[in-house]
Structure formats: C-alpha cells, structure tokens
Design a protein around this motif. Structure first.
Motif, mmCIF file in Angstrom:
data_model
loop_
_atom_site.group_PDB
_atom_site.id
_atom_site.type_symbol
_atom_site.label_atom_id
_atom_site.label_comp_id
_atom_site.label_asym_id
_atom_site.label_seq_id
_atom_site.Cartn_x
_atom_site.Cartn_y
_atom_site.Cartn_z
ATOM 1 N N SER A 114 -7.410 49.034 50.509
ATOM 2 C CA SER A 114 -6.211 49.870 50.556
ATOM 3 C C SER A 114 -5.279 49.452 51.681
ATOM 4 O O SER A 114 -4.054 49.421 51.520
ATOM 5 N N GLY B 210 1.403 45.788 38.505
ATOM 6 C CA GLY B 210 0.453 46.856 38.242
ATOM 7 C C GLY B 210 0.425 47.283 36.788
ATOM 8 O O GLY B 210 1.146 46.735 35.945
ATOM 9 N N SER C 88 -8.326 46.161 41.811
ATOM 10 C CA SER C 88 -7.063 46.889 41.939
ATOM 11 C C SER C 88 -7.232 48.072 42.879
ATOM 12 O O SER C 88 -8.344 48.558 43.089
ATOM 13 N N TYR D 210 -2.490 46.793 41.338
ATOM 14 C CA TYR D 210 -2.676 48.245 41.427
ATOM 15 C C TYR D 210 -2.706 48.823 40.011
ATOM 16 O O TYR D 210 -2.203 48.216 39.054
#
Length: 252
Positions: A3, A18, A67, A39
C-alpha cells in the motif's frame, strides 16, 4: 502490491492501470487481482456490494497478490470513508465533489487526528499498515471525483486542496454535466473533451494524480497518453455480459 508503494507511486504521478468491480463475487475478484492490474476498485456507490462485500472483496484482492484495493465510497461522509479504510482499503475514491470544501472534508475523513477526523479503530487495516495513525495516513490515498458542473467549475481549487492525492473523472456524469442527454452523447463531444483536457492539465499543474474511468484498455491507453496518470478499465459486470453475448453470437 504494498500500500505504501502504491501511494508513493500515485503521488509521484507514475502511470497505473486498474480494474473496476461491481459484483459481490470474491472468487472472481481474486482472479482479477492476480492478473497484474496496479489497483482494483470496489464500487460501494453503484456496485452490488454491502459492507461485508467490501470486506470480502478487499481480502480477495490481497489474496490475488498483485493489486491494491481501493473503494469508491457511497458518499462524502466520514462513516463510509472510515468503514472502507478500516476494512483494509488502500484508499478511497469519493464521489460528487463540488468544491474545495468538499475535497477538504474527504481528506479529513480519511486522516486521523490531529490532521483529520477519522475515528481510531483500524481493525483489519492495522494488519496492512500498522496501528500508528501517522503511518496509516501516509499509506492512504484520497481521490476526489470530478463529475459535476460545479466540480468542473471549481477543479483548480479542488486540486489545490492540501492532502488531496488526486482527482478521478466519472465520465458518465461529466458528460451529463456538460449538457449531454446521456453518457457518451456525441453531440457534446467537443465540450466533453475540452473538460477532460482541462482536468488533466489542472491536476498536472497542481502536482497531483489524475485518474479516469474508461470503457476499454484501448481508451485507457489513450487517456494515459493525454496526460492522465491512472486509468481504470471497464468493470466485471460489463465484461461478463460482453463475453457471454460474444459466445452466444459465435455459437449461432
């Protein structure tokens, strides 16, 4: 993906791609999260995901391994923002931001005191980023959606909001905001494209990330080439329907 690493990359305006999830189907979400997208967004506003669905989806994204999980929350309110982050989201996409004041509230709702108003109760989030509020704040991204007439008019002030990590274009609502009769209305292509360019340029001038939802990988690549720093591709439900329809057509 870590993260903190994702937050650092996004704030540095590095390119990212993403995927969008609307279905409460953790096994499918886990497969998507194994593909290699930077992501995966769980849609808590228009998706078919309740609180348990968001939690299960975030666990599935982590199990996928490649992800980070973001949540588009249902509203610009401390409760859904805090709930998504407590469940382990690496960040939130906040809808219907009309002003710098709206953006500032979203930032405060995602940050612990003294910077913000987030209630301390990290629950699952503490497993990812540690229990220290400052560490949590550093690893959490806050993205404001630009999708209304007011948001477009105030985009410069929104982008200048302290602590805001980026903006995110909702193209369907933005098309309506510039006078479209329906999302994708070709009659407003000129003002719509002008709005997209303005948003990307304003974010670049402010030094923050600029993201956008797109219907396909081809359009995502186009938008990244036009100055957007991250782009989301379609959704699980749209792809499921498209694949099923294509196979039916081929079989007949």
């Amino acid at each position: 993906m870590d993260s903190n690493g994702f937050a650092d990359r996004l704030r540095a305006r590095e390119k990212a791609v993403g995927y969008w999830v609307t279905l409460d189907a953790p096994a499918a979400t886990e497969r998507i999260a194994r593909i290699g997208y930077d992501y995966v967004v769980l849609d808590g506003q228009h998706g078919l995901l309740g609180t348990r669905g968001l939690l299960d989806g975030l666990i599935a994204i982590e199990a996928g391994g490649s992800s980070v999980g973001l949540v588009r929350v249902e509203a610009n309110h401390a409760t859904p923002i805090g709930r998504a982050l407590d469940a382990g989201a690496a960040g939130v996409i906040v809808p219907l931001i009309d002003s710098a004041e709206d953006a500032a509230y979203a930032v405060r709702a995602a940050r612990y005191p003294p910077v913000g108003i987030r209630s301390y109760g990290p629950t699952r989030a503490g497993l990812r980023i540690g229990p220290t509020p400052a560490d949590a704040d550093a690893a959490t991204v806050v993205l404001a959606m630009i999708e209304t007439r007011q948001g477009l008019a105030n985009v410069e002030a929104i982008c200048a909001t302290p602590g805001l990590d980026g903006i995110y274009v909702g193209p369907s609502n933005l098309c309506l905001a510039v006078g479209g009769r329906f999302p994708g209305d070709p009659d407003v292509a000129v003002p719509f494209n002008a709005a997209l360019a303005l948003i990307a340029e304003t974010a670049a001038a402010a030094g923050i990330a600029a993201g956008i939802h797109t219907p396909s990988g081809e359009v995502a690549r186009q938008r990244l080439g036009e100055g957007y720093t991250f782009a989301t591709v379609s959704s699980d439900l749209d792809h499921l329907q498209a694949a099923a329809a294509a196979h039916l057509a081929a079989s007949r």
